[in-house]
Design a protein around this motif. Structure first.
Motif, PDB file in Angstrom:
ATOM      1  N   ALA A  61       0.847  -1.254   0.119  1.00  0.00           N
ATOM      2  CA  ALA A  61      -0.072   0.053   0.044  1.00  0.00           C
ATOM      3  C   ALA A  61       0.901   1.325   0.186  1.00  0.00           C
ATOM      4  O   ALA A  61       0.275   2.138  -0.562  1.00  0.00           O
ATOM      5  N   TYR A  62       2.090   1.114   0.698  1.00  0.00           N
ATOM      6  CA  TYR A  62       2.729   2.510   0.637  1.00  0.00           C
ATOM      7  C   TYR A  62       3.881   2.566  -0.044  1.00  0.00           C
ATOM      8  O   TYR A  62       4.171   3.515  -0.690  1.00  0.00           O
ATOM      9  N   GLU A  63       4.386   1.384  -0.536  1.00  0.00           N
ATOM     10  CA  GLU A  63       5.854   1.596  -1.138  1.00  0.00           C
ATOM     11  C   GLU A  63       5.577   1.061  -2.639  1.00  0.00           C
ATOM     12  O   GLU A  63       6.460   1.036  -3.432  1.00  0.00           O
ATOM     13  N   GLU A  64       4.359   0.273  -2.755  1.00  0.00           N
ATOM     14  CA  GLU A  64       4.052  -0.173  -3.997  1.00  0.00           C
ATOM     15  C   GLU A  64       5.172  -1.304  -4.549  1.00  0.00           C
ATOM     16  O   GLU A  64       5.408  -1.384  -5.683  1.00  0.00           O
ATOM     17  N   LEU A  65       5.377  -2.227  -3.782  1.00  0.00           N
ATOM     18  CA  LEU A  65       6.389  -3.379  -3.976  1.00  0.00           C
ATOM     19  C   LEU A  65       5.560  -4.593  -4.326  1.00  0.00           C
ATOM     20  O   LEU A  65       4.183  -4.456  -3.814  1.00  0.00           O
ATOM     21  N   ASP A 121      -4.569  15.287  -3.274  1.00  0.00           N
ATOM     22  CA  ASP A 121      -4.112  16.315  -2.696  1.00  0.00           C
ATOM     23  C   ASP A 121      -3.121  16.881  -3.945  1.00  0.00           C
ATOM     24  O   ASP A 121      -1.962  16.715  -3.909  1.00  0.00           O
ATOM     25  N   LYS A 122      -3.469  18.036  -4.648  1.00  0.00           N
ATOM     26  CA  LYS A 122      -2.870  18.519  -5.647  1.00  0.00           C
ATOM     27  C   LYS A 122      -1.442  19.213  -5.293  1.00  0.00           C
ATOM     28  O   LYS A 122      -0.562  19.080  -5.863  1.00  0.00           O
ATOM     29  N   GLN A 123      -1.688  19.742  -4.113  1.00  0.00           N
ATOM     30  CA  GLN A 123      -0.176  20.557  -3.715  1.00  0.00           C
ATOM     31  C   GLN A 123       0.951  19.303  -3.506  1.00  0.00           C
ATOM     32  O   GLN A 123       1.947  19.411  -3.955  1.00  0.00           O
ATOM     33  N   ILE A 124       0.390  18.237  -2.783  1.00  0.00           N
ATOM     34  CA  ILE A 124       1.516  17.365  -2.451  1.00  0.00           C
ATOM     35  C   ILE A 124       1.605  16.161  -3.442  1.00  0.00           C
ATOM     36  O   ILE A 124       2.871  15.729  -3.705  1.00  0.00           O
ATOM     37  N   ASP A 125       0.554  16.029  -4.465  1.00  0.00           N
ATOM     38  CA  ASP A 125       0.801  14.896  -5.511  1.00  0.00           C
ATOM     39  C   ASP A 125       1.486  15.481  -6.624  1.00  0.00           C
ATOM     40  O   ASP A 125       1.996  14.437  -7.298  1.00  0.00           O
ATOM     41  N   LYS A 127       4.271  16.899  -6.718  1.00  0.00           N
ATOM     42  CA  LYS A 127       5.739  17.339  -6.440  1.00  0.00           C
ATOM     43  C   LYS A 127       6.408  15.902  -5.843  1.00  0.00           C
ATOM     44  O   LYS A 127       5.669  14.860  -6.060  1.00  0.00           O
ATOM     45  N   PHE A 128       7.756  15.877  -5.660  1.00  0.00           N
ATOM     46  CA  PHE A 128       8.530  14.589  -5.188  1.00  0.00           C
ATOM     47  C   PHE A 128       7.709  14.121  -3.994  1.00  0.00           C
ATOM     48  O   PHE A 128       7.298  14.847  -3.105  1.00  0.00           O
ATOM     49  N   ARG A 129       7.526  12.922  -4.046  1.00  0.00           N
ATOM     50  CA  ARG A 129       6.978  12.150  -2.844  1.00  0.00           C
ATOM     51  C   ARG A 129       7.171  12.559  -1.415  1.00  0.00           C
ATOM     52  O   ARG A 129       8.385  12.430  -1.318  1.00  0.00           O
ATOM     53  N   ASP A 130       6.555  12.935  -0.675  1.00  0.00           N
ATOM     54  CA  ASP A 130       6.377  13.332   0.521  1.00  0.00           C
ATOM     55  C   ASP A 130       5.590  12.438   1.306  1.00  0.00           C
ATOM     56  O   ASP A 130       4.620  12.247   1.459  1.00  0.00           O
ATOM     57  N   TYR A 131       6.101  11.656   2.529  1.00  0.00           N
ATOM     58  CA  TYR A 131       5.553  10.796   3.347  1.00  0.00           C
ATOM     59  C   TYR A 131       4.690  11.310   4.214  1.00  0.00           C
ATOM     60  O   TYR A 131       3.684  10.699   4.724  1.00  0.00           O
ATOM     61  N   PHE A 132       4.834  12.723   4.534  1.00  0.00           N
ATOM     62  CA  PHE A 132       4.083  13.202   5.839  1.00  0.00           C
ATOM     63  C   PHE A 132       3.361  14.792   5.260  1.00  0.00           C
ATOM     64  O   PHE A 132       4.241  15.305   4.547  1.00  0.00           O
ATOM     65  N   LYS A 133       2.110  14.840   5.630  1.00  0.00           N
ATOM     66  CA  LYS A 133       1.931  16.302   5.551  1.00  0.00           C
ATOM     67  C   LYS A 133       1.042  16.655   6.608  1.00  0.00           C
ATOM     68  O   LYS A 133       0.328  15.891   7.533  1.00  0.00           O
ATOM     69  N   HIS A 140      -0.149  13.586   9.149  1.00  0.00           N
ATOM     70  CA  HIS A 140      -0.797  12.723   8.517  1.00  0.00           C
ATOM     71  C   HIS A 140       0.279  12.007   7.560  1.00  0.00           C
ATOM     72  O   HIS A 140       1.321  12.453   7.093  1.00  0.00           O
ATOM     73  N   TYR A 141      -0.058  10.362   7.385  1.00  0.00           N
ATOM     74  CA  TYR A 141       0.880   9.845   6.501  1.00  0.00           C
ATOM     75  C   TYR A 141       0.199   9.756   5.286  1.00  0.00           C
ATOM     76  O   TYR A 141      -0.672   9.593   4.980  1.00  0.00           O
ATOM     77  N   VAL A 142       1.132  10.134   4.126  1.00  0.00           N
ATOM     78  CA  VAL A 142       0.611  10.126   2.676  1.00  0.00           C
ATOM     79  C   VAL A 142       0.962   8.794   1.855  1.00  0.00           C
ATOM     80  O   VAL A 142       1.917   8.657   1.480  1.00  0.00           O
ATOM     81  N   PRO A 143      -0.072   8.089   1.599  1.00  0.00           N
ATOM     82  CA  PRO A 143       0.263   6.888   0.737  1.00  0.00           C
ATOM     83  C   PRO A 143       0.362   7.382  -0.638  1.00  0.00           C
ATOM     84  O   PRO A 143      -0.194   8.681  -1.055  1.00  0.00           O
TER      85      PRO A 143
END
Length: 230
Positions: A61-65, A121-125, A127-133, A140-143
């Motif tokens: 779910a988080y690293e898409e492995l 979330d357009k602001q965070i989606d 840009k470069f992946r950030d795990y927290f906002k 919050h954790y950002v999947p």
């Protein structure tokens, strides 16, 4: 064909609420006595890792492995969409595999018990992946964007099925509830998500109504606002 925007509505009648809840629980199916999390043992593998490994295209779910990557390096772990620390430890909720998803141990630990950002979330989606906002003063954790609908369907299931044993959503989750539900409703269900859900229902006799043909009626009829604010 895209679905029309979902408008959350408040259901004022207590009788209507009880009727929808009764219909929801009937659609879930009879939940057997589930083992306490600490004694679940092999069932954690049988109910998640084994089924996920059989589902073509399943990713964490988080690293898409892929499951091959997780299993070969023995990094697989059970991630609770609603953190265990926020669930009554005598409840079936922590042992319900419909609320689980695959995650690497590192990602599981990194997320900890933080609330999930489950809306676009357009602001965070963008840009470069950030795990927290920080949202409304709470971290919050950002999947990944592509995994949020799957997580949202599990999150909604847990709150609808175990409303008295689940920690209240964050202020930001409530403020974005309409977008969370619309994302869960309108985003396509992958073959791997559906196959794991179907396999669990066949194995245990109950499952998530949002992954059945009845889903649309529940998105529209459940008083999600009242439910998640209770």
């Amino acid at each position: 064909m895209s679905l029309p925007p979902l408008k959350l509505r408040l259901v004022s009648s207590q009788n209507v609420r009880k009727s929808v809840t009764k219909r929801w629980l009937k659609a879930v199916g009879e939940i057997p006595d589930l083992p306490l999390w600490k004694s679940a043992g092999q069932r954690k593998h049988d109910w998640l890792h084994t089924l996920a490994s059989k589902a073509e295209g399943y990713v964490s779910a988080y690293e898409e492995l892929t499951m091959d990557e997780l299993m070969q390096t023995r990094r697989y772990s059970v991630e609770h969409v609603v953190p265990r620390s926020r669930i009554d430890d005598i409840s079936d909720a922590e042992s319900d595999p419909n609320g689980w998803v695959e995650a690497s141990r590192r990602a599981n630990s990194t997320r900890s018990n933080l609330p999930l950002l489950l809306w676009p979330d357009k602001q965070i989606d963008s840009k470069f992946r950030d795990y927290f906002k920080v949202c409304e003063g709470v971290v919050h954790y950002v999947p990944p964007p592509d995994q949020r609908a799957r997580l949202a369907r599990k999150w909604l299931y847990m709150h609808a099925t175990y409303p008295h044993d689940i920690d209240p959503p964050s202020v930001a989750q409530l403020m974005n509830l309409n977008d969370i539900i619309e994302l869960a409703r309108s985003s396509p269900i992958s073959e791997s998500e559906q196959s794991v859900s179907d396999a669990l229902r066949d194995l245990l006799g109950f499952g998530n109504p949002l992954l059945t043909d009845e889903a649309d009626s529940f998105y529209e009829d459940v008083d999600w606002v009242a439910l998640l604010r209770s």
